[in-house]
Design a protein around this motif. Structure first.
Motif, PDB file in Angstrom:
ATOM      1  N   TRP A   1       0.720  -1.243   0.258  1.00 23.55           N
ATOM      2  CA  TRP A   1       0.161  -0.148  -0.514  1.00 23.55           C
ATOM      3  C   TRP A   1       1.104   1.420  -0.266  1.00 23.55           C
ATOM      4  O   TRP A   1       1.801   1.182   0.258  1.00 23.55           O
ATOM      5  CB  TRP A   1      -1.068  -0.254   1.621  1.00 23.55           C
ATOM      6  CG  TRP A   1      -0.464   0.192   2.911  1.00 23.55           C
ATOM      7  CD1 TRP A   1      -0.027  -1.361   3.309  1.00 23.55           C
ATOM      8  CD2 TRP A   1       0.033   0.899   3.338  1.00 23.55           C
ATOM      9  NE1 TRP A   1       0.878  -0.093   4.082  1.00 23.55           N
ATOM     10  CE2 TRP A   1       0.823   0.277   4.338  1.00 23.55           C
ATOM     11  CE3 TRP A   1       0.066   2.466   3.480  1.00 23.55           C
ATOM     12  CZ2 TRP A   1       1.571   1.705   5.450  1.00 23.55           C
ATOM     13  CZ3 TRP A   1       0.912   3.445   3.749  1.00 23.55           C
ATOM     14  CH2 TRP A   1       1.048   2.895   5.537  1.00 23.55           C
ATOM     15  N   MET A   2       0.484   2.299  -0.452  1.00 22.94           N
ATOM     16  CA  MET A   2       0.970   3.584  -0.826  1.00 22.94           C
ATOM     17  C   MET A   2      -0.293   4.277  -0.474  1.00 22.94           C
ATOM     18  O   MET A   2      -1.646   4.279  -1.096  1.00 22.94           O
ATOM     19  CB  MET A   2       2.000   4.054  -1.546  1.00 22.94           C
ATOM     20  CG  MET A   2       1.195   4.146  -2.873  1.00 22.94           C
ATOM     21  SD  MET A   2       2.475   4.130  -4.423  1.00 22.94           S
ATOM     22  CE  MET A   2       0.943   4.241  -5.541  1.00 22.94           C
ATOM     23  N   GLU A   3       0.505   5.719   0.023  1.00 21.88           N
ATOM     24  CA  GLU A   3      -0.450   6.547   0.131  1.00 21.88           C
ATOM     25  C   GLU A   3       0.511   8.099   0.016  1.00 21.88           C
ATOM     26  O   GLU A   3       1.430   8.267   0.581  1.00 21.88           O
ATOM     27  CB  GLU A   3      -1.679   7.117   1.489  1.00 21.88           C
ATOM     28  CG  GLU A   3      -0.757   7.365   3.453  1.00 21.88           C
ATOM     29  CD  GLU A   3      -1.409   6.997   3.792  1.00 21.88           C
ATOM     30  OE1 GLU A   3      -2.222   6.278   3.829  1.00 21.88           O
ATOM     31  OE2 GLU A   3      -1.052   7.215   5.041  1.00 21.88           O
ATOM     32  N   GLY A   4      -0.406   9.480  -0.282  1.00 20.10           N
ATOM     33  CA  GLY A   4       0.480  10.224  -0.447  1.00 20.10           C
ATOM     34  C   GLY A   4      -0.511  11.256  -0.738  1.00 20.10           C
ATOM     35  O   GLY A   4      -1.494  11.148  -1.162  1.00 20.10           O
ATOM     36  N   SER A   5       0.347  13.391  -0.697  1.00 25.72           N
ATOM     37  CA  SER A   5      -0.293  14.412  -1.777  1.00 25.72           C
ATOM     38  C   SER A   5       0.954  14.854  -2.710  1.00 25.72           C
ATOM     39  O   SER A   5       2.120  15.468  -2.022  1.00 25.72           O
ATOM     40  CB  SER A   5      -1.141  14.924  -0.933  1.00 25.72           C
ATOM     41  OG  SER A   5      -0.013  15.332  -0.045  1.00 25.72           O
ATOM     42  N   VAL A   6      -0.458  15.383  -4.123  1.00 26.14           N
ATOM     43  CA  VAL A   6       1.136  15.966  -4.446  1.00 26.14           C
ATOM     44  C   VAL A   6       1.030  17.359  -4.569  1.00 26.14           C
ATOM     45  O   VAL A   6      -0.675  17.772  -5.226  1.00 26.14           O
ATOM     46  CB  VAL A   6       0.771  15.390  -5.701  1.00 26.14           C
ATOM     47  CG1 VAL A   6       2.045  16.220  -7.318  1.00 26.14           C
ATOM     48  CG2 VAL A   6       1.424  13.996  -5.825  1.00 26.14           C
ATOM     49  N   PRO A   7       1.323  18.456  -4.848  1.00 26.53           N
ATOM     50  CA  PRO A   7       1.169  19.531  -4.347  1.00 26.53           C
ATOM     51  C   PRO A   7       0.434  20.534  -6.081  1.00 26.53           C
ATOM     52  O   PRO A   7       1.388  19.835  -7.097  1.00 26.53           O
ATOM     53  CB  PRO A   7       1.745  20.486  -3.642  1.00 26.53           C
ATOM     54  CG  PRO A   7       3.240  20.132  -4.055  1.00 26.53           C
ATOM     55  CD  PRO A   7       2.538  18.658  -3.777  1.00 26.53           C
ATOM     56  N   THR A   8      -1.327  21.358  -5.926  1.00 19.52           N
ATOM     57  CA  THR A   8      -0.441  21.479  -7.309  1.00 19.52           C
ATOM     58  C   THR A   8      -1.120  23.536  -6.805  1.00 19.52           C
ATOM     59  O   THR A   8      -0.620  23.682  -5.663  1.00 19.52           O
ATOM     60  CB  THR A   8      -2.202  21.058  -8.155  1.00 19.52           C
ATOM     61  OG1 THR A   8      -3.125  21.930  -7.636  1.00 19.52           O
ATOM     62  CG2 THR A   8      -1.827  19.454  -7.639  1.00 19.52           C
ATOM     63  N   PRO A   9      -1.027  24.131  -8.054  1.00 17.71           N
ATOM     64  CA  PRO A   9      -1.408  25.848  -7.718  1.00 17.71           C
ATOM     65  C   PRO A   9      -2.098  26.062  -6.736  1.00 17.71           C
ATOM     66  O   PRO A   9      -2.983  27.322  -6.406  1.00 17.71           O
ATOM     67  CB  PRO A   9      -1.483  26.400  -8.519  1.00 17.71           C
ATOM     68  CG  PRO A   9      -1.030  25.502 -10.006  1.00 17.71           C
ATOM     69  CD  PRO A   9      -1.261  23.668  -9.389  1.00 17.71           C
ATOM     70  N   THR A  10      -2.994  24.932  -6.695  1.00 12.38           N
ATOM     71  CA  THR A  10      -4.603  26.104  -6.044  1.00 12.38           C
ATOM     72  C   THR A  10      -5.576  24.631  -5.311  1.00 12.38           C
ATOM     73  O   THR A  10      -6.344  24.155  -5.481  1.00 12.38           O
ATOM     74  CB  THR A  10      -5.855  25.535  -6.776  1.00 12.38           C
ATOM     75  OG1 THR A  10      -5.970  24.750  -8.692  1.00 12.38           O
ATOM     76  CG2 THR A  10      -5.739  26.847  -7.842  1.00 12.38           C
ATOM     77  N   GLY A  11      -4.040  23.930  -5.030  1.00  8.71           N
ATOM     78  CA  GLY A  11      -4.729  22.864  -3.614  1.00  8.71           C
ATOM     79  C   GLY A  11      -3.720  21.516  -4.456  1.00  8.71           C
ATOM     80  O   GLY A  11      -2.656  21.839  -5.050  1.00  8.71           O
ATOM     81  N   ASP A  12      -4.420  20.393  -3.444  1.00  7.55           N
ATOM     82  CA  ASP A  12      -3.373  18.744  -3.570  1.00  7.55           C
ATOM     83  C   ASP A  12      -3.769  18.523  -4.347  1.00  7.55           C
ATOM     84  O   ASP A  12      -5.386  18.100  -4.459  1.00  7.55           O
ATOM     85  CB  ASP A  12      -2.859  18.600  -1.997  1.00  7.55           C
ATOM     86  CG  ASP A  12      -2.081  19.652  -1.402  1.00  7.55           C
ATOM     87  OD1 ASP A  12      -1.469  20.738  -2.503  1.00  7.55           O
ATOM     88  OD2 ASP A  12      -1.592  19.933  -0.517  1.00  7.55           O
ATOM     89  N   ILE A  13      -3.455  17.264  -4.826  1.00  6.71           N
ATOM     90  CA  ILE A  13      -3.509  16.270  -5.384  1.00  6.71           C
ATOM     91  C   ILE A  13      -3.671  14.568  -4.088  1.00  6.71           C
ATOM     92  O   ILE A  13      -2.369  14.631  -3.918  1.00  6.71           O
ATOM     93  CB  ILE A  13      -3.340  15.511  -6.562  1.00  6.71           C
ATOM     94  CG1 ILE A  13      -4.095  17.112  -7.207  1.00  6.71           C
ATOM     95  CG2 ILE A  13      -4.260  14.058  -7.201  1.00  6.71           C
ATOM     96  CD1 ILE A  13      -3.665  16.871  -8.880  1.00  6.71           C
ATOM     97  N   ALA A  14      -4.672  13.962  -3.166  1.00  7.23           N
ATOM     98  CA  ALA A  14      -4.570  12.719  -2.762  1.00  7.23           C
ATOM     99  C   ALA A  14      -4.778  11.662  -2.850  1.00  7.23           C
ATOM    100  O   ALA A  14      -5.414  11.361  -3.764  1.00  7.23           O
ATOM    101  CB  ALA A  14      -5.352  13.339  -1.614  1.00  7.23           C
ATOM    102  N   VAL A  15      -3.591  10.767  -3.412  1.00  9.37           N
ATOM    103  CA  VAL A  15      -4.345   9.508  -3.707  1.00  9.37           C
ATOM    104  C   VAL A  15      -3.383   8.599  -2.475  1.00  9.37           C
ATOM    105  O   VAL A  15      -3.030   7.832  -1.286  1.00  9.37           O
ATOM    106  CB  VAL A  15      -2.501   9.281  -4.364  1.00  9.37           C
ATOM    107  CG1 VAL A  15      -3.331   7.764  -5.798  1.00  9.37           C
ATOM    108  CG2 VAL A  15      -2.907  10.329  -5.658  1.00  9.37           C
TER     109      VAL A  15
END
Length: 758
Positions: A686-700
């Motif tokens: 399993w894995m989890e994390g978030s990637v920042p963008t100009p207008t918020g984060d993408i959580a996976v």
């Protein structure tokens, strides 16, 4: 009517507070009634719309000519490097800011407006072309259409201005130039035409009128030592527990004489009085106990403190110096060692994120383009700190005329071009592209003019062809790697030309790129070897195959599917091809393998390579790591026993690899307007994390049985493979064949997919 408050002191507060009491505060007959009357009058004023509106000043910030502050600040930082106490400046030309800058903006006001004016330097102010007497710190702009013009001279610091009123405020929309190209004829008439090039102003975060850009300093906070070992004659070996950066503070220092501090990223370095890379001698003349800080911030884990006879001290601490960036990217998984690798990579990146993205905190502390380019990519998955990217790009480019490659290195020039368009793709912001495009053109002209008679880049006098630190790596002739980077740079130029509306330039650069790509494969592709050969010497391709051009051709998408498989087998997975021993090029090697879907193999390589540094005791990742070396062999480089940097920005690449190729997040259009998420566990449970963008984060979040994805904005596409038919409540999953599926992601909604991982 124009109202002025003139003052020669450009940094004074206005209006000034008076020391004497006002009539309202005086005691005596009628004093209480006067106070009540005044309070009622003030309450009435506050109820008036215009007065209340006037209390809300427009947002404003200090502005300057784009790139000038960045160049000035980089000069301050890069000239702090010392080597064993000696000043050690950069190898390349250092430019300076323009000393005289013209700022202006046009306004159409509904009502008169008072503005505050501040400047760094001597300045004058014009309203609608009329010069205002003196150095005004406030003025009233009448209702209607008006132009405010401010000209600032400052040789020592960067000319900068700050203007704030109710609706008027200095920001990135103001126009600036370093030469106005105006003239006045004998009759006194101003010119009807001007050849002036106006650019939009540069700025950062200096939003307080009293916070001058020239006074900027990084943040500090106190840290205690982890362990202190006392030796003979009052000496101390201080261990701060991990790699760090800042000032050493000596407590209870007393006596007359000197104290010498020997710094080390390792214990061995700190103890080597003759071999350590950095040291500082402090003269002490303190009859009473007191504290004293080192004069320059330095990198260290260990400090060997040697006071002379007659000097004593009680204890030691430090001031940790850092850039206050916010860590937005996250990653956790089922593998504890990989989690540790991610944490140490993030700490390494934090240490090397300063005023700019630098190479390493101990030795160079300079801005190297190849190092910075990787920092940009890691930054997009950790901080998404666009200002530091922009500052670094401006500082690297410097000013015209171009007299050498960036950092004098051919390949580093090409990384600079590629990084400009990458920044737009991740952020969606055209501003810096527009500001830098003229400098992109002049630098590209320099490169094209240095091609040889066959149209290839070849090292000339003054050119450093770097590629990588690797024993026996040939730099002779026309290296295929350099041609590949030039081709990508031309493609980046074409894309940026389109962004700024230079259609002729876009067509020219794209044609040059297409022609060069055709030549590259006609010259360097060797079908029998299934690879691009390393170079061409005296007009003939060599037989030598290296990893560099081949791995870049994969993620540049220059190969056919058949060629990709050939390169994977004959180069990337071939132990007979010389191995890479720097994290710098391991970054690209592992990216190429990830692009080919080899995440399980890359996961093992990350654990072996970066895990190998952790097993050697690393608390941050190194400039170079060769697993065949033992003990103190890991500390030497450049012919010096402790020359290697043990905290190097390019060592933090797992941040990028895990964010882009395991969590699987990347923009498909500028600024993540559209994006994709292609999770790949690569053997993890399993894995989890978030990637920042100009207008918020993408959580996976991903496991072998379930996927969860949520994006703050933009339209995403989730792509995945499943052994069984997947399901998602309230969402439509599209089957693409061969066990592949897609799901469109709307902003703000979490999608849960039940599936079985392949």
């Amino acid at each position: 009517m124009l109202q002025l408050n003139k003052a020669a002191d450009t940094t004074s507060k206005s209006p000034r507070r008076r020391d004497s009491p006002s009539p309202v505060e005086e005691r005596g007959p009628g004093g209480e009634a006067l106070r009540l009357l005044t309070a009622a009058f003030l309450l009435l004023l506050l109820t008036l719309p215009n007065f209340a509106q006037a209390q809300q000043a427009a947002k404003a910030t200090w502005i300057w000519y784009p790139g000038d502050y960045e160049i000035w600040l980089s000069n301050q930082m890069q000239n702090r490097r010392t080597e064993r106490g000696s000043f050690f400046p950069p190898f390349w030309r250092l430019d300076s800011h323009y000393a005289l800058i013209d700022f202006h903006q046009d306004y159409d006001l509904q009502q008169p407006e008072e503005v505050e004016i501040r400047a760094e330097g001597q300045y004058n102010v014009k309203l609608d072309g009329k010069l205002i007497t003196g150095y005004p710190t406030r003025m009233t702009v009448p209702a209607g259409k008006h132009r405010i013009n401010i000209k600032v001279y400052n040789q020592q610091h960067v000319p900068a201005v700050y203007v704030r009123g109710n609706t008027i405020g200095t920001d990135g929309s103001w126009l600036v130039t370093f030469e106005d190209k105006e003239w006045i004829d004998a009759s006194g008439k101003a010119s009807d035409q001007s050849g002036t090039t106006w650019l939009t102003a540069g700025s950062w975060n200096f939003n307080d009128p009293q916070t001058l850009p020239s006074t900027f300093k990084l943040k500090t906070e106190p840290k205690r030592a982890a362990k202190v070992t006392r030796g003979e004659n009052g000496s101390m070996l201080v261990d701060f527990g991990k790699e760090t950066f800042g000032y050493v503070r000596l407590h209870g220092l007393k006596g007359t004489g000197a104290t010498t501090l020997y710094f080390g990223e390792s214990k061995e370095e700190a103890l080597s009085i003759e071999g350590c890379e950095t040291l500082e001698r402090m003269d002490v003349n303190q009859p009473q106990k007191g504290d004293k800080l080192t004069t320059l911030s330095k990198a260290f884990r260990f400090v060997n403190i040697r006071p002379e006879a007659g000097v004593t001290l009680d204890s030691v601490s430090m001031l940790y110096e850092y850039a206050p960036v916010t860590q937005r990217g996250k990653f956790r998984c089922s593998d504890d060692q990989l989690n540790k690798i991610w944490d140490v990579a993030a700490y390494t990146m934090h240490l090397n994120t300063r005023e700019f993205f630098i190479d390493g905190i101990k030795r160079d502390r300079w801005i190297w383009s190849g190092d910075a380019y990787q920092s940009y990519l890691m930054n997009y998955y950790l901080y998404f700190d666009t200002p530091t990217v922009n500052r670094t790009n401006f500082a690297l480019r410097g000013k015209d005329p171009v007299t050498s490659h960036v950092n004098t290195i051919m390949d580093y020039t090409f990384y600079w071009f590629i990084g400009i368009y990458d920044a737009y793709q991740y952020t969606g912001d055209k501003t810096v592209v527009k500001q830098l495009y003229p400098r992109m053109q002049s630098l590209m002209d320099y490169c094209l003019n240095r091609r040889n008679k066959d149209g290839y880049m070849e090292g000339l006098a003054g050119d450093w062809v770097f590629i990588d630190w690797a024993d026996g790596l040939s730099k002779q002739g026309e290296v295929s790697f350099e041609q590949l980077l030039l081709c990508r740079s031309l493609e980046s130029m074409a894309l940026c030309a389109n962004l700024v509306g230079d259609q002729a330039g876009a067509q020219k650069y794209q044609q040059l790129a297409s022609d060069l790509k055709t030549k590259i494969f006609a010259t360097y592709w060797n079908p029998s070897k299934g690879a691009l050969v390393h170079s061409r010497v005296n007009g003939q391709p060599t037989e030598n195959v290296t990893r560099y051009a081949n791995m870049f051709s994969i993620f540049f998408d220059y190969l056919t599917p058949e060629q990709e498989q050939q390169v994977k087998k004959s180069v990337l997975l071939n132990p007979q091809v010389a191995k890479i021993t720097t994290p710098y090029m391991r970054f690209y090697e592992l990216e190429a393998l990830c692009a080919l879907g080899e995440q399980p193999y890359v996961l093992k390589e990350m654990k072996s390579y970066w895990g190998g540094m952790l097993n050697e005791g690393a608390t941050s990742f190194w400039e170079e790591y060769d697993p065949t070396k033992k003990g103190t062999e890991h500390l030497s480089m450049y012919g010096r026993p402790f020359g290697k940097s043990l905290c190097h920005a390019w060592g933090a690449s797992p941040i990028y690899l895990l964010g882009k190729y395991y969590l699987g997040v990347k923009p498909l259009s500028a600024g993540y307007t559209t994006y994709e998420v292609v999770p790949n566990l690569g053997g993890l449970q399993w894995m989890e994390g978030s990637v920042p963008t100009p207008t918020g984060d993408i959580a996976v979040t991903a496991s072998t049985k379930q996927l969860k994805v949520k994006g703050a904005s933009g339209i995403g596409t989730l792509r995945f493979k499943s052994k069984k038919k997947p399901s998602s409540k309230g969402a439509k999953i599209q089957a693409k064949g061969n066990g592949e599926y897609e799901l469109q992601l709307q902003p703000g909604r979490e999608y849960v997919v039940n599936y079985q991982a392949v």
